[in-house]
Design a protein around this motif. Structure first.
Motif, short mmCIF file in Angstrom:
data_model
loop_
_atom_site.label_atom_id
_atom_site.label_comp_id
_atom_site.label_asym_id
_atom_site.label_seq_id
_atom_site.Cartn_x
_atom_site.Cartn_y
_atom_site.Cartn_z
N ALA A 134 31.84 44.41 73.03
CA ALA A 134 30.59 44.93 72.46
C ALA A 134 29.61 43.81 72.16
O ALA A 134 29.99 42.68 71.84
CB ALA A 134 30.89 45.71 71.19
N VAL A 135 28.34 44.14 72.26
CA VAL A 135 27.26 43.23 71.88
C VAL A 135 26.65 43.79 70.60
O VAL A 135 26.08 44.88 70.60
CB VAL A 135 26.18 43.13 72.97
N MET A 136 26.78 43.04 69.50
CA MET A 136 26.32 43.54 68.21
C MET A 136 25.83 42.39 67.33
O MET A 136 26.63 41.72 66.68
CB MET A 136 27.44 44.31 67.49
N ALA A 169 23.18 47.88 68.85
CA ALA A 169 24.48 47.60 69.46
C ALA A 169 24.54 48.15 70.87
O ALA A 169 23.90 49.15 71.19
CB ALA A 169 25.62 48.18 68.62
N TYR A 170 25.36 47.48 71.67
CA TYR A 170 25.63 47.91 73.05
C TYR A 170 27.13 47.81 73.31
O TYR A 170 27.75 46.78 73.04
CB TYR A 170 24.87 47.02 74.04
N LEU A 171 27.72 48.88 73.83
CA LEU A 171 29.13 48.89 74.22
C LEU A 171 29.18 49.18 75.72
O LEU A 171 28.80 50.27 76.16
CB LEU A 171 29.92 49.95 73.46
N PRO A 172 29.66 48.22 76.53
CA PRO A 172 29.54 48.32 77.99
C PRO A 172 30.68 49.05 78.67
O PRO A 172 31.08 48.67 79.77
CB PRO A 172 29.51 46.85 78.40
N VAL A 206 28.01 49.21 66.09
CA VAL A 206 28.79 49.80 67.18
C VAL A 206 29.21 51.23 66.84
O VAL A 206 29.33 52.08 67.73
CB VAL A 206 30.04 48.95 67.52
N GLN A 207 29.43 51.49 65.55
CA GLN A 207 29.77 52.85 65.14
C GLN A 207 28.62 53.80 65.45
O GLN A 207 28.82 54.92 65.93
CB GLN A 207 30.06 52.89 63.65
#
Length: 331
Positions: A36-38, A58-61, A307-308
């Motif tokens: 994740a990018v946070m 946030a970004y989750l790939p 991320v949540q």
């Protein structure tokens, strides 16, 4: 460009607790495995109003279901005195492939559900399988989702509610008893010790800056979820509880910047940095062990992570589109 607008009611319909809990597990695992990018969330203090506004991207790939979102949330505790919500927020969901804005959704409902779901995830991972008694500190919106989440993952038979505002606690108990996974046996207790003694799962969801119970009263094998304290000066859970517990956090970086529950005992020399055993995502991903015995006390400290919100927003948007919830607006 069109964008979908989703109300609090839409969000609640589109974010069932079972899906939210599984989503939080995925979010934590993604963060703790470095996917994740946070960035650390930005705080804007409003000292003359005793308020804080937070910006959380946030970004989750995930290759199948990536998530990209930004939440703006304001926490103004004095609003309660004016009859207004303490928390206001909006979440902007974006297309992870193009960055195109997809939806704007009411953020307070999403925050309440995903925060409850985080404790549900932690309870599922850390609490004893036979946990049957839950204690809830607080009687606001967050107390409701904490209770729903805990009862979703464990066979809770008895619930104890403690709040400084007893009238509000009585209303909460009357409202929630027997609803969904929550047992009919929900009662308000008069003091923190009665709430904690013999409880298997304890959730603290208050705005208190000082500890709400004495950690000496915790029973062996208890699990504690602490979600209320979100500033370095706030200590909702006492040092004794921290010292007695296997400590698991949502994010080391975030709690060491924001969580007075851990920052204060660290600064006072009551615990060392290695007392923070693991991030919850490390346990979910199999990188670290969780509970090691039935007698061990476990403590999950969450300050809330972007991320949540990103994962919750993705779930909401998916379910809202399937059920045709909300309205479309042209920008």
């Amino acid at each position: 460009m069109k964008i979908r607008l989703l109300s609090a009611q839409d969000v609640r319909r589109a974010l069932p607790m079972t899906q939210a809990i599984e989503g939080m597990k995925a979010a934590y695992a993604s963060l703790s495995t470095g996917q994740a990018v946070m960035p650390l969330r930005s705080h804007v203090g409003i000292p003359d109003r005793a308020g804080t506004t937070l910006v959380m991207p946030a970004y989750l790939p995930d290759k199948d279901v990536p998530s990209l979102a930004v939440k703006v949330v304001s926490v103004f505790p004095q609003n309660a005195q004016r009859g207004e919500p303490v928390i206001y927020g909006l979440v902007l969901a974006l297309d992870a492939a193009t960055g195109r804005p997809l939806a704007i959704m009411e953020g307070s409902a999403l925050t309440a559900i995903r925060t409850g779901a985080a404790s549900g995830a932690a309870t599922d991972v850390l609490a004893r399988q036979d946990a049957a008694v839950a204690a809830i500190f607080g009687s606001g919106v967050q107390a409701r989702t904490q209770l729903e989440a805990v009862c979703t993952v464990r066979p809770i038979q008895e619930v104890r509610v403690y709040s400084l505002v007893q009238e509000q606690a009585l209303a909460l108990a009357d409202e929630l008893a027997g609803q969904g996974p929550i047992p009919a046996n929900v009662r308000v207790v008069d003091d923190p010790e009665t709430a904690v003694r013999g409880a298997d799962v304890i959730c603290t969801a208050t705005t208190s800056s000082t500890p709400v119970f004495d950690g000496r009263h915790l029973s062996a094998g208890a699990h504690v979820n602490g979600v209320g304290a979100y500033l370095p000066t706030m200590q909702e859970v006492d040092t004794t509880t921290v010292q007695r517990s296997l400590v698991v956090v949502d994010s080391r970086t975030a709690v060491l910047a924001e969580a007075g529950d851990l920052i204060i005992p660290l600064q006072n020399g009551d615990i060392e940095a290695d007392h923070l055993h693991a991030e919850l995502g490390e346990i979910i991903a199999g990188l670290k062990p969780g509970r090691s015995s039935e007698q061990q006390i476990t403590y999950f400290k969450s300050v809330g992570l972007a991320v949540q919100d990103a994962v919750a927003a993705r779930i909401v948007l998916h379910n809202a589109l399937a059920a045709n919830l909300g309205t479309e607006a042209a920008l």
